[in-house]
Design an enzyme around this catalytic site. Structure first.
Site, PDB file in Angstrom:
ATOM      1  N   LYS A  80       8.459  -2.530  -8.498  1.00 10.39           N
ATOM      2  CA  LYS A  80       8.263  -1.657  -7.335  1.00 10.39           C
ATOM      3  C   LYS A  80       9.628  -1.397  -6.708  1.00 10.39           C
ATOM      4  O   LYS A  80      10.543  -2.213  -6.809  1.00 10.39           O
ATOM      5  CB  LYS A  80       7.371  -2.378  -6.316  1.00 10.39           C
ATOM      6  CG  LYS A  80       6.706  -1.471  -5.313  1.00 10.39           C
ATOM      7  CD  LYS A  80       5.413  -0.881  -5.844  1.00 10.39           C
ATOM      8  CE  LYS A  80       4.821   0.100  -4.867  1.00 10.39           C
ATOM      9  NZ  LYS A  80       3.584   0.689  -5.388  1.00 10.39           N
ATOM     10  N   GLY A 176     -13.666   5.705   4.196  1.00  9.41           N
ATOM     11  CA  GLY A 176     -12.497   6.539   3.917  1.00  9.41           C
ATOM     12  C   GLY A 176     -12.808   7.555   2.833  1.00  9.41           C
ATOM     13  O   GLY A 176     -12.989   7.187   1.669  1.00  9.41           O
ATOM     14  N   VAL A 177     -12.890   8.833   3.226  1.00  6.42           N
ATOM     15  CA  VAL A 177     -13.212   9.869   2.233  1.00  6.42           C
ATOM     16  C   VAL A 177     -12.041  10.839   2.083  1.00  6.42           C
ATOM     17  O   VAL A 177     -12.172  12.044   2.231  1.00  6.42           O
ATOM     18  CB  VAL A 177     -14.544  10.592   2.557  1.00  6.42           C
ATOM     19  CG1 VAL A 177     -15.712   9.676   2.249  1.00  6.42           C
ATOM     20  CG2 VAL A 177     -14.604  11.048   4.012  1.00  6.42           C
ATOM     21  N   GLY A 178     -10.871  10.254   1.799  1.00  3.29           N
ATOM     22  CA  GLY A 178      -9.661  11.052   1.576  1.00  3.29           C
ATOM     23  C   GLY A 178      -9.543  11.441   0.114  1.00  3.29           C
ATOM     24  O   GLY A 178     -10.526  11.791  -0.537  1.00  3.29           O
TER      25      GLY A 178
HETATM   26  P1  NAD Z   1      -5.962   9.048   1.725  1.00  3.58           P
HETATM   27  O1  NAD Z   1      -4.977   8.895   2.832  1.00  3.58           O
HETATM   28  O2  NAD Z   1      -6.100  10.364   1.062  1.00  3.58           O
HETATM   29  O3  NAD Z   1      -7.434   8.661   2.251  1.00  3.58           O
HETATM   30  C1  NAD Z   1      -7.682   7.563   3.058  1.00  3.58           C
HETATM   31  C2  NAD Z   1      -8.713   7.997   4.091  1.00  3.58           C
HETATM   32  O4  NAD Z   1      -9.124   6.839   4.813  1.00  3.58           O
HETATM   33  C3  NAD Z   1      -8.181   9.002   5.108  1.00  3.58           C
HETATM   34  O5  NAD Z   1      -9.044  10.120   5.158  1.00  3.58           O
HETATM   35  C4  NAD Z   1      -8.178   8.204   6.419  1.00  3.58           C
HETATM   36  O6  NAD Z   1      -8.469   9.017   7.539  1.00  3.58           O
HETATM   37  C5  NAD Z   1      -9.289   7.210   6.171  1.00  3.58           C
HETATM   38  N1  NAD Z   1      -9.229   5.999   6.979  1.00  3.58           N
HETATM   39  C6  NAD Z   1      -8.138   5.295   7.391  1.00  3.58           C
HETATM   40  N2  NAD Z   1      -8.528   4.226   8.108  1.00  3.58           N
HETATM   41  C7  NAD Z   1      -9.886   4.243   8.127  1.00  3.58           C
HETATM   42  C8  NAD Z   1     -10.877   3.391   8.704  1.00  3.58           C
HETATM   43  N3  NAD Z   1     -10.552   2.321   9.411  1.00  3.58           N
HETATM   44  N4  NAD Z   1     -12.170   3.699   8.524  1.00  3.58           N
HETATM   45  C9  NAD Z   1     -12.529   4.799   7.812  1.00  3.58           C
HETATM   46  N5  NAD Z   1     -11.636   5.644   7.255  1.00  3.58           N
HETATM   47  C10 NAD Z   1     -10.335   5.366   7.409  1.00  3.58           C
HETATM   48  O7  NAD Z   1      -5.617   7.879   0.700  1.00  3.58           O
HETATM   49  P2  NAD Z   1      -6.087   7.687  -0.819  1.00  3.58           P
HETATM   50  O8  NAD Z   1      -5.058   8.242  -1.719  1.00  3.58           O
HETATM   51  O9  NAD Z   1      -7.508   8.098  -0.948  1.00  3.58           O
HETATM   52  O10 NAD Z   1      -5.970   6.119  -0.939  1.00  3.58           O
HETATM   53  C11 NAD Z   1      -6.945   5.269  -0.360  1.00  3.58           C
HETATM   54  C12 NAD Z   1      -6.658   3.833  -0.770  1.00  3.58           C
HETATM   55  O11 NAD Z   1      -6.666   3.746  -2.197  1.00  3.58           O
HETATM   56  C13 NAD Z   1      -5.307   3.285  -0.321  1.00  3.58           C
HETATM   57  O12 NAD Z   1      -5.453   1.919  -0.046  1.00  3.58           O
HETATM   58  C14 NAD Z   1      -4.432   3.489  -1.543  1.00  3.58           C
HETATM   59  O13 NAD Z   1      -3.346   2.574  -1.571  1.00  3.58           O
HETATM   60  C15 NAD Z   1      -5.430   3.178  -2.640  1.00  3.58           C
HETATM   61  N6  NAD Z   1      -5.097   3.735  -3.946  1.00  3.58           N
HETATM   62  C16 NAD Z   1      -4.968   5.082  -4.096  1.00  3.58           C
HETATM   63  C17 NAD Z   1      -4.655   5.587  -5.347  1.00  3.58           C
HETATM   64  C18 NAD Z   1      -4.522   7.077  -5.569  1.00  3.58           C
HETATM   65  O14 NAD Z   1      -4.509   7.501  -6.728  1.00  3.58           O
HETATM   66  N7  NAD Z   1      -4.467   7.873  -4.520  1.00  3.58           N
HETATM   67  C19 NAD Z   1      -4.459   4.723  -6.434  1.00  3.58           C
HETATM   68  C20 NAD Z   1      -4.642   3.347  -6.261  1.00  3.58           C
HETATM   69  C21 NAD Z   1      -4.955   2.872  -5.004  1.00  3.58           C
END
Ligand code: NAD
Length: 346
Positions: A80, A176-178
């Site tokens: 990392k 979390g529905v991002g």
């Molecule tokens: P993102 O930022 O697109 O989505 C996260 C969502 O969670 C956001 O909409 C945010 O508003 C919401 N959120 C934050 N705190 C919250 C809470 N307390 N309650 C409800 N919702 C909440 O992020 P992402 O890319 O979807 O990643 C989400 C997680 O998955 C992270 O922990 C990230 O490290 C992990 N991850 C992502 C990937 C990837 O490919 N994007 C890969 C491995 C791990």
């Protein structure tokens, strides 16, 4: 100008610090283990409060990548890069070109990629200084693969625990529905699940509800929702001694990294009879996709097939957990250790 300092850290192959006063940053690269191949892990950019905080993060994250990459059977080790910088005060192109120079000093033993606060565009600047960078183009956004991998993990978990091949009628609460959680919600809804969604962002909830029929619940209540599957897809640490006793689900699987606040939380879930699919097993789809870019010519279908194998890994974890009566979190760690400690992959 970059100035380098090699640091000796027990249990890590190589840790180097880089300072560049003119460009206004300090950075660390930790290579935890390369027994399976060059260390792959993203470049996290954060305005850390102290050097110690950044240093702690690079050690924790690089070790985690060894476990994730190994359990996904990738020919890659774990590493990392973290950059301590105030992004508002620097020239972004110069910053990432300098980070690229830093990456290049490791001669390919570490491969970088985007991560928190670093984008595909930033990686194009990194690429001006080094060839050891993934995600500069072909493999694109990893999130669809991460979401698909979690979906495969859930399917394997339901098949193993309930003998059911389909998910129809199951209730899934998604925290979390991002990028990942939103996509997972759509996959699960298409499979006939009843989706309950929580997010801090109304916009994200509105977008989801314009696409699928989802019930909305408050962020503070989502983990308490009575459901078949609870899916943490926001931040880490949401499974802890306070939230776990409040869970009313049978299975936990989501995309968030570091879901367990402490290792003991894996034991607590196990004692309560809640099946936990370890986060780094379920959310490896993104890194599997990136590895297909490193492999040579990128092929999205191959990335999808490889991501689907997460289901087989999950089945193996659940099987061993039942056989040994150990929590799934302990079993997954042991399986990853078997895979990276045994021998170098040719
Ligand atoms: P993102 O930022 O697109 O989505 C996260 C969502 O969670 C956001 O909409 C945010 O508003 C919401 N959120 C934050 N705190 C919250 C809470 N307390 N309650 C409800 N919702 C909440 O992020 P992402 O890319 O979807 O990643 C989400 C997680 O998955 C992270 O922990 C990230 O490290 C992990 N991850 C992502 C990937 C990837 O490919 N994007 C890969 C491995 C791990």
């Amino acid at each position: 100008m970059n100035r380098y300092q090699t640091l000796t850290v027990d249990g890590y192959e190589e840790v180097v610090r880089c300072d560049n006063r003119e460009a206004g940053f300090a950075a660390w690269i930790a290579i935890h283990n390369t027994n399976r191949g060059p260390a792959l892990g993203g470049c996290r950019v954060w305005n850390y409060g102290s050097d110690e905080e950044a240093f702690f993060d690079v050690l924790r994250l690089s070790r985690g990548m060894t476990y994730k990459n190994s359990l996904a059977h990738l020919p890659l080790g774990g590493g990392k890069c973290v950059v301590r910088v105030d992004l508002g005060r620097v020239d972004r192109a110069h910053l990432f070109e300098s980070v690229g120079e830093f990456v290049d000093t490791l001669g390919g033993r570490y491969i970088t990629a985007e991560d928190v606060n670093s984008t595909v565009e930033d990686m194009a600047h990194v690429q001006r200084s080094t060839a050891h960078v993934a995600t500069v183009g072909a493999s694109g956004n990893p999130s669809p693969f991460t979401a698909y991998g979690v979906y495969c993990a859930i399917k394997a978990g339901i098949l193993y625990t309930r003998g059911r091949k389909n998910l129809s009628g199951l209730r899934v609460a998604i925290q979390g529905v991002g990028e990942t959680g939103g996509r997972l919600a759509r996959l699960l809804a298409s499979a006939g699940c009843n989706v309950v969604a929580a997010d801090l962002s109304q916009e994200r909830l509105d977008r989801l509800r314009s696409q699928v029929d989802a019930q909305v619940i408050g962020p503070a209540d989502v983990h308490r929702c009575r459901c078949d599957i609870f899916s943490p897809c926001a931040m880490g640490g949401t499974l802890n001694h306070k939230t776990i006793p409040e869970l009313r689900c049978a299975l936990v699987a989501g995309s968030a990294n570091n879901q367990l606040l402490n290792p003991s939380d894996g034991h607590l879930l196990d004692r309560l009879g809640i099946v936990y699919i370890p986060d780094y097993a379920a959310n490896a789809g993104g890194v599997i996709n990136i590895s297909c870019e490193i492999d040579g010519e990128y092929d999205g279908e191959r990335a999808r097939i490889r991501t689907a194998r997460i289901g087989e890994t999950v089945t193996e974890i659940l099987h061993r957990s039942v056989a040994t009566r150990l929590p799934t979190s302990v079993v997954a760690d042991a399986m990853a250790e078997e895979l990276f400690k045994l021998e170098k992959v040719a």
